[in-house]
Design a protein around this motif. Structure first.
Motif, PDB file in Angstrom:
ATOM      1  N   TYR A 425      38.765  65.587  52.694  1.00  0.00           N
ATOM      2  CA  TYR A 425      37.428  65.096  52.355  1.00  0.00           C
ATOM      3  C   TYR A 425      36.660  64.913  53.665  1.00  0.00           C
ATOM      4  CZ  TYR A 425      39.639  63.861  47.909  1.00  0.00           C
ATOM      5  OH  TYR A 425      40.318  63.904  46.725  1.00  0.00           O
ATOM      6  N   PRO A 429      39.914  59.185  52.613  1.00  0.00           N
ATOM      7  CA  PRO A 429      39.933  58.043  51.681  1.00  0.00           C
ATOM      8  C   PRO A 429      41.185  57.178  51.877  1.00  0.00           C
ATOM      9  CG  PRO A 429      40.479  60.078  50.537  1.00  0.00           C
ATOM     10  CD  PRO A 429      40.210  60.450  51.951  1.00  0.00           C
ATOM     11  N   HIS A 431      43.784  56.276  50.152  1.00  0.00           N
ATOM     12  CA  HIS A 431      45.151  56.698  49.805  1.00  0.00           C
ATOM     13  C   HIS A 431      45.708  57.668  50.833  1.00  0.00           C
ATOM     14  CE1 HIS A 431      42.809  59.989  47.988  1.00  0.00           C
ATOM     15  NE2 HIS A 431      43.925  60.694  47.925  1.00  0.00           N
ATOM     16  N   ARG A 434      46.808  55.712  53.904  1.00  0.00           N
ATOM     17  CA  ARG A 434      48.127  55.115  53.644  1.00  0.00           C
ATOM     18  C   ARG A 434      49.250  56.151  53.789  1.00  0.00           C
ATOM     19  NH1 ARG A 434      47.774  50.717  48.674  1.00  0.00           N
ATOM     20  NH2 ARG A 434      46.292  49.350  49.704  1.00  0.00           N
TER      21      ARG A 434
ATOM     22  N   LYS B 144      36.725  64.350  43.979  1.00  0.00           N
ATOM     23  CA  LYS B 144      36.497  62.944  43.674  1.00  0.00           C
ATOM     24  C   LYS B 144      36.181  62.845  42.181  1.00  0.00           C
ATOM     25  CE  LYS B 144      34.859  61.787  48.285  1.00  0.00           C
ATOM     26  NZ  LYS B 144      33.763  61.227  49.114  1.00  0.00           N
ATOM     27  N   LEU B 253      39.123  58.252  41.887  1.00  0.00           N
ATOM     28  CA  LEU B 253      39.506  58.793  43.191  1.00  0.00           C
ATOM     29  C   LEU B 253      38.233  59.092  43.972  1.00  0.00           C
ATOM     30  CD1 LEU B 253      42.592  60.740  43.962  1.00  0.00           C
ATOM     31  CD2 LEU B 253      40.505  61.329  45.206  1.00  0.00           C
ATOM     32  N   PRO B 254      38.029  58.459  45.152  1.00  0.00           N
ATOM     33  CA  PRO B 254      38.905  57.473  45.792  1.00  0.00           C
ATOM     34  C   PRO B 254      39.007  56.187  44.970  1.00  0.00           C
ATOM     35  CG  PRO B 254      36.922  57.915  47.131  1.00  0.00           C
ATOM     36  CD  PRO B 254      36.802  58.710  45.904  1.00  0.00           C
ATOM     37  N   LEU B 255      40.141  55.528  45.118  1.00  0.00           N
ATOM     38  CA  LEU B 255      40.458  54.352  44.316  1.00  0.00           C
ATOM     39  C   LEU B 255      40.285  53.096  45.170  1.00  0.00           C
ATOM     40  CD1 LEU B 255      41.611  53.638  41.494  1.00  0.00           C
ATOM     41  CD2 LEU B 255      43.892  53.800  42.502  1.00  0.00           C
ATOM     42  N   PHE B 257      41.812  50.249  46.126  1.00  0.00           N
ATOM     43  CA  PHE B 257      43.109  49.548  46.179  1.00  0.00           C
ATOM     44  C   PHE B 257      42.919  48.043  46.346  1.00  0.00           C
ATOM     45  CE2 PHE B 257      44.475  53.782  47.666  1.00  0.00           C
ATOM     46  CZ  PHE B 257      45.606  53.962  46.889  1.00  0.00           C
ATOM     47  N   ASP B 258      41.958  47.670  47.192  1.00  0.00           N
ATOM     48  CA  ASP B 258      41.797  46.248  47.500  1.00  0.00           C
ATOM     49  C   ASP B 258      41.478  45.447  46.244  1.00  0.00           C
ATOM     50  OD1 ASP B 258      42.283  46.882  50.088  1.00  0.00           O
ATOM     51  OD2 ASP B 258      40.181  46.881  50.714  1.00  0.00           O
ATOM     52  N   GLU B 261      44.685  45.240  43.992  1.00  0.00           N
ATOM     53  CA  GLU B 261      45.769  44.409  44.526  1.00  0.00           C
ATOM     54  C   GLU B 261      45.370  42.933  44.578  1.00  0.00           C
ATOM     55  OE1 GLU B 261      46.901  46.411  48.167  1.00  0.00           O
ATOM     56  OE2 GLU B 261      47.161  48.282  47.050  1.00  0.00           O
TER      57      GLU B 261
END
Lengths: 441, 338
Positions: A425, A429, A431, A434, B144, B253-255, B257-258, B261
């Protein structure tokens, strides 16, 4: 390959020319014991390993015999051009007919040098693959005239959407040969950072769209690019490229229906080199007489040209490109040629076609034919040819040495693994950040 | 501010984008003169001309393939696939081409393209007008995937998608086009005009991709969801009286996460709701993420509520659709598990 541009056949539109593609009866029959009388027809090439190929009964239109219509001709008036073969160089090496005399002697000599460059580059990279310096290579042996001459008819800013056998589109420009080798070696200086299979080049600046490896997808993308040029009122045109085998893909139809509907400024090129890996072109062509004829149902002007005749390739390409640039819409071109080499370094043609078939191919070798034309004109000689080939060979060897300083596939520099995570991209991003951290980069 | 349905909000996003940037073009099946079968592009051809909003042949590979070519040229095509169920002929162009062109060319060529598709069921569309294929896009690196749940988000997210430099799949839950459907199909339709998220600015604004929204704050259990199921989850929380925190992912996507969680660590419980089929659905990915990142905060097993692993049936639509009753049962289940 032999040099036997046959002028004996008449430009006979009824006796449709089907070099290497005539339908032979299937002696084994595909249907087995039929009770209802039906049987499945599976086309077969006329010659298989062990057979002696003989194309002497294939009618090849006389050079110079096919007329040259104006670029604004009504498509309905040139249907015959989809069934003939436009040829300029005759057996004596003379350029004849209405499609001749479009290039200067200097341009023709440059064209010959471009083709020699492709051939020398291919030979060197084929050897490099055999020496283990890369995983894979694909040569364009016998088809050099098509990409080299087409490129010369384009203008800066035009865009090609090529297949994997149009290296001539780059090698006939100032694109650095060493960068192509760096890509083939996936080395530290690879402009594509080791992400692509060898030969899948990309260069926007040189009008060369990134090669996919999936087939036919680029054909409709070329139409979209051309539509964008038209929407913006620009003067740039696009060229789509496809092989005989992949005309069977859905995207061939998609490209033609969009090009036809929106009269997109695009030239749609079919390189019919007779073989799709081991499958002869009759499997994709089916009952149609020619691939060019596929365009007629879409109302797209469709021409068939001798792909081993540099002058004819240039003339027809220029005609189609001028049409596109004059807002007259798309053109479909079938370049009739022969894949003299293997499909790729992973292929062995001796398993499916006679060894002598390429030598017997009636349209001859493009390099020899242009060379003989230039000698016949008195502007070239055997000595100059040998000298030019030696200069080019030296250029290729120097480029290879330079490339190898940046490494080859299994030795020396390579792009850092961290880069694997980049350019998925525009912005990496969360993920992928990570995963990159998990991988230790 | 104006009151808009999701159809009007989507149309307004394209209108604003076309007005600001003449490289934005809009096309697809029935999209031009008629304005689309759901009327999302109504009026755009009259306003911007036939070269910028037009009808296409019925050929999804051609729609997406030409959009890729236009994007490569430097335009920002925003094309419509009439139903997400129809995208499969164009799937090769999306997944093998659009998604990879930046990567394979080392950024030499890019595809700033948006592909809009109505998604999901609830309109008696049968098996070919009801599917939710978001997992098939989220599984593909380089794409995305955005799924709004209301008009305000739909406009801001669509403008952000059109302006994004990568290919974006924009899934519009078709059952939400005209109102915030909560799964109670037997009750009168609630229009967007009575909903706070049906208040939409006429002008330009963006909602960034990759940011979730908290639709209901709560302490007992986190519900991760998106699209139509946001409203179903809200109904289930109200009807069970469980203090659920409802996270509308908006972009899968993008996800974000913050957001996921933080919420699950707070509540210690998690229910995931999507309309798509269960096996290998996006809910499975969300379960994995929660298990990987929040396991030691969990007080109950993670549950998911999804469509069944069958084709979307016609007459049994409401037995298939994961409505508030099924979501409520899952909420009660995770609350009892402690």
């Amino acid at each position: 390959m032999s040099m036997s541009a046959d002028d004996e056949g008449a430009p006979d539109r009824d006796g449709v020319e089907r070099a290497g593609a005539r339908l032979a009866p299937d002696p084994k029959g595909a249907g087995g014991k039929a009770q209802g009388g039906l049987s499945l027809h599976v086309p077969e090439p006329e010659f298989r390993p062990g057979d002696t190929p003989d194309f002497s009964d294939v009618p090849i239109p006389k050079a110079g015999s096919v007329r040259k219509p104006p670029i604004d001709v009504d498509e309905a008036d040139i249907h015959d051009l989809a069934y003939s073969i436009i040829r300029v160089l005759n057996r004596e090496g003379e350029a004849v007919g209405e499609w001749a005399d479009m290039l200067t002697d200097g341009e023709l000599i440059q064209g010959l040098r471009d083709m020699l460059r492709v051939r020398a580059f291919d030979a060197r990279m084929l050897m490099a693959q055999r020496q283990g310096k890369t995983s894979f290579y694909m040569q364009a042996l016998g088809e050099e005239a098509i990409a080299c001459a087409f490129r010369k008819a384009l203008k800066p800013g035009d865009m090609n959407f090529p297949t994997y056998r149009q290296q001539g589109l780059l090698l006939s420009t100032d694109y650095p040969m060493v960068d192509m080798m760096n890509q083939i070696y996936s080395n530290g200086a690879d402009p594509l950072r080791g992400r692509q299979l060898p030969i899948m080049y990309s260069s926007k600046r040189h009008g060369f769209f990134t090669i996919s490896g999936n087939l036919a997808t680029q054909f409709v993308q070329a139409v979209g690019w051309a539509m964008a040029s038209a929407i913006r009122g620009d003067d740039k045109i696009a060229a789509g490229w496809i092989g005989d085998g992949s005309t069977a893909e859905n995207d061939f139809h998609s490209a033609l229906v969009f090009a036809s509907t929106y009269r997109a400024p695009v030239v749609l090129n079919i390189v019919n080199n007779q073989w799709a890996i081991s499958t002869f072109q009759g499997i994709a062509r089916g009952g149609a007489a020619t691939f060019a004829a596929r365009g007629l149902g879409f109302g797209v002007p469709s021409l068939r040209v001798d792909g081993n005749d540099y002058l004819a390739v240039y003339a027809v390409s220029k005609w189609a490109i001028d049409r596109a640039r004059s807002n007259l819409g798309p053109t479909l071109i079938e370049f009739v040629t022969y894949r003299a080499g293997a499909h790729s370094t992973s292929d062995d043609p001796s398993g499916y076609r006679p060894k002598q078939e390429s030598a017997k191919w009636p349209l001859g070798d493009p390099v020899e034919r242009l060379k003989n034309h230039l000698i016949a004109k008195g502007v070239w000689s055997e000595e100059r040819h040998v000298q030019a080939a030696a200069e080019i060979e030296s250029e290729v060897v120097q480029a290879e040495k330079q490339a190898e300083r940046h490494g080859t596939l299994h030795s020396g520099d390579k792009p850092p693994a961290r880069e694997m995570f980049e350019d998925v991209y525009a912005e990496t991003p969360p993920h992928l950040i990570r995963q990159r951290q998990e991988a230790g980069y | 501010m104006a009151r808009m349905t999701m159809i009007e909000a989507v149309r307004s996003a394209m209108d604003v984008s076309m007005g600001r940037d003449d490289s934005v073009v809009v096309y697809g099946e029935d999209v031009g003169y008629f304005g689309g079968v759901f009327r999302c592009t109504q009026g755009l051809q009259q306003k911007y001309g036939k070269a910028r909003c037009f009808d296409s042949p019925i050929n999804e590979s051609g729609i997406i393939g030409t959009a890729i070519g236009m994007a490569v040229h430097g335009m920002r095509p925003c094309v419509e696939i009439q139903f997400a169920d129809y995208m499969f002929p164009g799937y090769d162009q999306l997944t093998q081409e659009a998604a990879r062109i930046r990567y394979r060319s080392n950024g030499d060529f890019t595809v700033p393209m948006t592909v809009r598709m109505p998604t999901g069921g609830g309109i008696f569309g049968g098996q070919t007008h009801s599917q939710s294929p978001e997992a098939l896009f989220a599984h593909v690196c380089g794409l995305k995937t955005v799924i709004p749940s209301n008009p305000y988000d739909a406009k801001g997210l669509l403008i952000a998608s059109i302006e994004d430099d990568d290919p974006v799949i924009f899934l519009e839950p078709k059952r939400l086009y005209n109102g915030p459907f909560d799964g109670h199909h037997d009750r009168p339709i609630t229009p967007w005009k009575n909903h706070e998220l049906g208040e939409v600015p006429e002008e330009y604004y963006r909602i960034p991709l990759g940011k979730a929204a908290v639709r209901r704050e709560g302490n007992d259990v986190t519900i991760l969801t998106y699209g139509t199921m946001v409203h179903v989850a809200l109904a289930a929380a109200e009807e069970t009286g469980i203090d659920a925190e409802i996270i509308d992912l908006r972009t899968i996507l993008p996800l974000d996460f913050d957001a996921i969680e933080e919420s699950v660590r707070k509540t210690g419980r998690c229910v995931i709701v999507n309309e798509a089929t269960k096996t290998c659905g996006f809910a499975a990915e969300l379960m994995s993420i929660v298990a990987e990142t929040c396991f030691y905060h969990l007080e109950a097993p993670i549950r998911r509520v999804t469509g069944w692993d069958t084709p979307y049936p016609h007459s049994q639509e409401w037995e298939y659709f994961p409505g508030p009753k099924r979501v409520g049962a899952a909420l009660l289940d995770v609350m009892e598990a402690a």
